[in-house]
Design an enzyme around this catalytic site. Structure first.
Site, PDB file in Angstrom:
ATOM      1  N   HIS A  18     -30.049 -40.544 -25.682  1.00  0.00           N
ATOM      2  CA  HIS A  18     -31.446 -40.980 -25.742  1.00  0.00           C
ATOM      3  C   HIS A  18     -32.102 -40.733 -24.382  1.00  0.00           C
ATOM      4  O   HIS A  18     -31.409 -40.442 -23.407  1.00  0.00           O
ATOM      5  CB  HIS A  18     -31.521 -42.477 -26.086  1.00  0.00           C
ATOM      6  CG  HIS A  18     -30.868 -43.329 -25.052  1.00  0.00           C
ATOM      7  ND1 HIS A  18     -29.506 -43.590 -25.055  1.00  0.00           N
ATOM      8  CD2 HIS A  18     -31.367 -43.944 -23.942  1.00  0.00           C
ATOM      9  CE1 HIS A  18     -29.206 -44.341 -24.010  1.00  0.00           C
ATOM     10  NE2 HIS A  18     -30.310 -44.567 -23.312  1.00  0.00           N
ATOM     11  N   HIS A  73     -34.473 -37.905 -18.354  1.00  0.00           N
ATOM     12  CA  HIS A  73     -33.152 -37.293 -18.447  1.00  0.00           C
ATOM     13  C   HIS A  73     -32.374 -37.915 -19.600  1.00  0.00           C
ATOM     14  O   HIS A  73     -32.710 -38.992 -20.089  1.00  0.00           O
ATOM     15  CB  HIS A  73     -32.373 -37.483 -17.144  1.00  0.00           C
ATOM     16  CG  HIS A  73     -31.958 -38.901 -16.908  1.00  0.00           C
ATOM     17  ND1 HIS A  73     -32.846 -39.860 -16.450  1.00  0.00           N
ATOM     18  CD2 HIS A  73     -30.777 -39.525 -17.099  1.00  0.00           C
ATOM     19  CE1 HIS A  73     -32.215 -41.018 -16.358  1.00  0.00           C
ATOM     20  NE2 HIS A  73     -30.950 -40.845 -16.756  1.00  0.00           N
TER      21      HIS A  73
END
Length: 196
Positions: free
Chosen positions: A42, A125
């Site tokens: 995620h 990220h």
């Protein structure tokens, strides 16, 4: 509950990334890492930590308002990087300005209900692996003794560029310990309105 707010890329984008990451597991540095699993991948917008159940209704109203005020935008996974010798990550491309705005609005909404978040600048990220070497406050050098050099792993991802995908939904997620690993469960989600 131990909560965070995130965007979860579609399965097709995660599978593209998984195919690019698979060869990294054979590199010598990989043995010193704890690799995250595709079902847990995620993009964290804000980490909230332990949240009292009584705070949830107000928190959810705030996050619903954030989602309603941000039209969907396009992202793609691509490239790679590292946080020192602590974590290896896949980068994010596309409308990263919209992603940063969404992260900022999320942090503000969380703060309004009295929940603090970390004060690190937002870096979009997706964490792929973490060092298996424990942190020690005495380690001040560029690399902790025994920690893997993550540079070659990050470099190996430099050419990866996934297909673009629409952001879809803002998710409030619960982080649960299961054995030695983690399981993330969506407790609430709000669809971002279509562009236009």
């Amino acid at each position: 509950m131990k909560l965070f707010v995130a965007i979860v890329p579609p399965r097709s984008a995660l599978q593209e990334l998984a195919a690019a990451v698979r060869p990294l597991h054979a590199l010598p540095q990989a043995a010193a890492l704890r690799w995250t699993a595709l079902p847990t991948w995620h993009l964290t917008l804000a980490f909230l930590g332990q949240v009292d159940d009584g705070t949830l209704p107000e928190l959810e109203r705030g996050l619903a308002a954030v989602a309603a005020g941000q039209p969907e935008f396009e992202l793609r996974l691509g490239g790679g990087g590292r946080f020192g010798d602590r974590a290896l990550w896949a980068g994010v491309g596309g409308d990263t300005a919209a992603l940063a705005r969404l992260a900022g609005a999320t942090t503000e909404a969380v703060g309004r209900v009295g929940i603090g978040t970390d004060d690190h600048p937002f870096t979009g990220h997706l964490t792929l692996a973490r060092s298996s070497v424990p942190r020690d406050s005495r380690d001040r050098g560029p690399r902790r003794p025994g920690a893997a050099d993550l540079g070659p792993l990050a470099d190996a991802l430099a050419g990866f560029r996934g297909e673009p995908w629409p952001t879809g939904a803002l998710r409030l997620m619960d982080s649960q310990s299961i054995g030695a690993g983690r399981h993330y469960e969506t407790t609430a989600a709000w669809t971002l309105p279509p562009r236009g």
